[in-house]
Design a protein around this motif. Structure first.
Motif, PDB file in Angstrom:
ATOM      1  N   ASN A   1       0.857  -1.184   0.000  1.00 48.39           N
ATOM      2  CA  ASN A   1       0.000   0.000   0.000  1.00 48.39           C
ATOM      3  C   ASN A   1       0.894   1.234   0.000  1.00 48.39           C
ATOM      4  O   ASN A   1       1.860   1.302   0.759  1.00 48.39           O
ATOM      5  CB  ASN A   1      -0.905   0.028   1.238  1.00 48.39           C
ATOM      6  CG  ASN A   1      -1.645  -1.278   1.463  1.00 48.39           C
ATOM      7  OD1 ASN A   1      -1.097  -2.194   2.045  1.00 48.39           O
ATOM      8  ND2 ASN A   1      -2.872  -1.358   1.001  1.00 48.39           N
ATOM      9  N   TRP A   2       0.555   2.227  -0.829  1.00 44.97           N
ATOM     10  CA  TRP A   2       1.381   3.423  -0.881  1.00 44.97           C
ATOM     11  C   TRP A   2       0.686   4.559  -1.615  1.00 44.97           C
ATOM     12  O   TRP A   2      -0.397   4.406  -2.178  1.00 44.97           O
ATOM     13  CB  TRP A   2       2.717   3.126  -1.559  1.00 44.97           C
ATOM     14  CG  TRP A   2       2.607   2.455  -2.901  1.00 44.97           C
ATOM     15  CD1 TRP A   2       1.915   2.873  -3.988  1.00 44.97           C
ATOM     16  CD2 TRP A   2       3.212   1.207  -3.271  1.00 44.97           C
ATOM     17  NE1 TRP A   2       2.057   1.996  -5.029  1.00 44.97           N
ATOM     18  CE2 TRP A   2       2.851   0.959  -4.619  1.00 44.97           C
ATOM     19  CE3 TRP A   2       4.025   0.292  -2.615  1.00 44.97           C
ATOM     20  CZ2 TRP A   2       3.278  -0.173  -5.308  1.00 44.97           C
ATOM     21  CZ3 TRP A   2       4.447  -0.830  -3.306  1.00 44.97           C
ATOM     22  CH2 TRP A   2       4.077  -1.053  -4.625  1.00 44.97           C
ATOM     23  N   CYS A   3       1.372   5.720  -1.642  1.00 42.22           N
ATOM     24  CA  CYS A   3       0.952   6.848  -2.462  1.00 42.22           C
ATOM     25  C   CYS A   3       1.539   6.649  -3.852  1.00 42.22           C
ATOM     26  O   CYS A   3       2.721   6.360  -3.992  1.00 42.22           O
ATOM     27  CB  CYS A   3       1.477   8.158  -1.888  1.00 42.22           C
ATOM     28  SG  CYS A   3       1.079   8.442  -0.148  1.00 42.22           S
ATOM     29  N   ALA A   4       0.725   6.812  -4.863  1.00 42.76           N
ATOM     30  CA  ALA A   4       1.199   6.602  -6.232  1.00 42.76           C
ATOM     31  C   ALA A   4       0.900   7.831  -7.071  1.00 42.76           C
ATOM     32  O   ALA A   4      -0.116   8.513  -6.871  1.00 42.76           O
ATOM     33  CB  ALA A   4       0.532   5.378  -6.854  1.00 42.76           C
ATOM     34  N   ASN A   5       1.780   8.127  -7.999  1.00 40.56           N
ATOM     35  CA  ASN A   5       1.555   9.237  -8.914  1.00 40.56           C
ATOM     36  C   ASN A   5       0.283   8.988  -9.707  1.00 40.56           C
ATOM     37  O   ASN A   5       0.042   7.881 -10.184  1.00 40.56           O
ATOM     38  CB  ASN A   5       2.753   9.388  -9.853  1.00 40.56           C
ATOM     39  CG  ASN A   5       2.687  10.657 -10.670  1.00 40.56           C
ATOM     40  OD1 ASN A   5       1.832  10.809 -11.529  1.00 40.56           O
ATOM     41  ND2 ASN A   5       3.591  11.575 -10.384  1.00 40.56           N
ATOM     42  N   SER A   6      -0.523   9.998  -9.863  1.00 44.34           N
ATOM     43  CA  SER A   6      -1.817   9.826 -10.523  1.00 44.34           C
ATOM     44  C   SER A   6      -1.686   9.366 -11.970  1.00 44.34           C
ATOM     45  O   SER A   6      -2.584   8.726 -12.513  1.00 44.34           O
ATOM     46  CB  SER A   6      -2.613  11.137 -10.466  1.00 44.34           C
ATOM     47  OG  SER A   6      -1.879  12.193 -11.064  1.00 44.34           O
ATOM     48  N   SER A   7      -0.551   9.657 -12.613  1.00 42.99           N
ATOM     49  CA  SER A   7      -0.371   9.243 -14.004  1.00 42.99           C
ATOM     50  C   SER A   7      -0.105   7.746 -14.126  1.00 42.99           C
ATOM     51  O   SER A   7      -0.308   7.161 -15.186  1.00 42.99           O
ATOM     52  CB  SER A   7       0.784  10.018 -14.642  1.00 42.99           C
ATOM     53  OG  SER A   7       2.004   9.736 -13.974  1.00 42.99           O
ATOM     54  N   SER A   8       0.377   7.120 -13.055  1.00 43.05           N
ATOM     55  CA  SER A   8       0.674   5.686 -13.104  1.00 43.05           C
ATOM     56  C   SER A   8      -0.268   4.861 -12.232  1.00 43.05           C
ATOM     57  O   SER A   8      -0.203   3.638 -12.253  1.00 43.05           O
ATOM     58  CB  SER A   8       2.123   5.437 -12.656  1.00 43.05           C
ATOM     59  OG  SER A   8       2.310   5.871 -11.323  1.00 43.05           O
TER      60      SER A   8
END
Length: 221
Positions: free
Chosen positions: A62-69
């Motif tokens: 679980n993590w923060c991910a860039n919205s483009s990916s």
């Protein structure tokens, strides 16, 4: 004047908090639904949940991910399944992809050149049968995948190649270090949306099929 400065500071603090997304953040695999750590993410990201199932064990990142990916996708190659869920509300990334069978059936491979296949039932959003070829030993893999996975080539490298290596499809005498793994590439990826549509016969099989009527005519003489 001082009151105006304080008002601006308070607005900035509250506004920046409103733009901050809170996500569960467990970078090592944990059992699904058990991640307790959280992280404050910037406004241009989504909360991501990656589920990995290897046939006997299941885990989550679980993590923060860039919205483009950050995207929703799922792929199953034999006993290995990887899926991703992306969302944009606080602490939304605890869920996992659906594990329910959806009625589609695809072929999967029992050996590295896919000369021996069996069928598998697709799950969740996996509405495509997939066939892939890797540039090492022409390794062929078949299975189920979601349509957006098939359309998004940026997902292929890490998700698909990791699944292939993790599925022990590489032969025993092929050992890859990190540098070699980074050089792996997909020679081809194809998807189709009908039951058992990913079992195109090889050229040798096609040749045999073409010879059948010819041999029959000779035998009938």
């Amino acid at each position: 004047m001082a009151l105006q400065i304080i008002s601006v500071l308070l607005f900035t603090v509250f506004f920046s908090k409103a733009l901050t997304l809170v996500c569960y953040n467990c970078l090592t695999l944990v059992p699904p639904g058990t991640c307790k750590q959280t992280a404050n993410c910037s406004s241009n990201v989504g909360c991501n949940s990656i589920t990995i199932y290897n046939g006997s064990n299941i885990g989550n990142n679980n993590w923060c991910a860039n919205s483009s990916s950050c995207d929703n996708w799922s792929i199953t190659l034999g006993r290995i399944r990887r899926s991703s869920l992306c969302c944009t509300s606080d602490l939304c990334n605890k869920a996992t992809a659906s594990d329910s069978e959806n009625g589609l059936m695809c072929y999967t491979c029992n050996d590295i050149h896919c000369s021996n296949t069996q069928t598998q039932k697709c799950k969740g959003e996996e509405n495509q049968c997939i066939t892939t070829t890797v540039n090492v030993n022409n390794i062929i893999s078949k299975g189920c995948a979601s349509q957006n996975f098939c359309k998004n080539s940026t997902l292929w490298r890490n998700a698909l190649l990791s699944s292939i290596v993790g599925n022990s499809i590489l032969p025993n005498n092929v050992l890859l270090n990190n540098s070699q793994f980074q050089q792996l590439s997909m020679s081809s990826v194809s998807c189709c949306g009908a039951n058992l549509c990913n079992n195109a016969p090889s050229m040798a099989q096609e040749a045999v099929l073409l010879l059948v009527p010819v041999l029959s005519s000779f035998l009938s003489i």
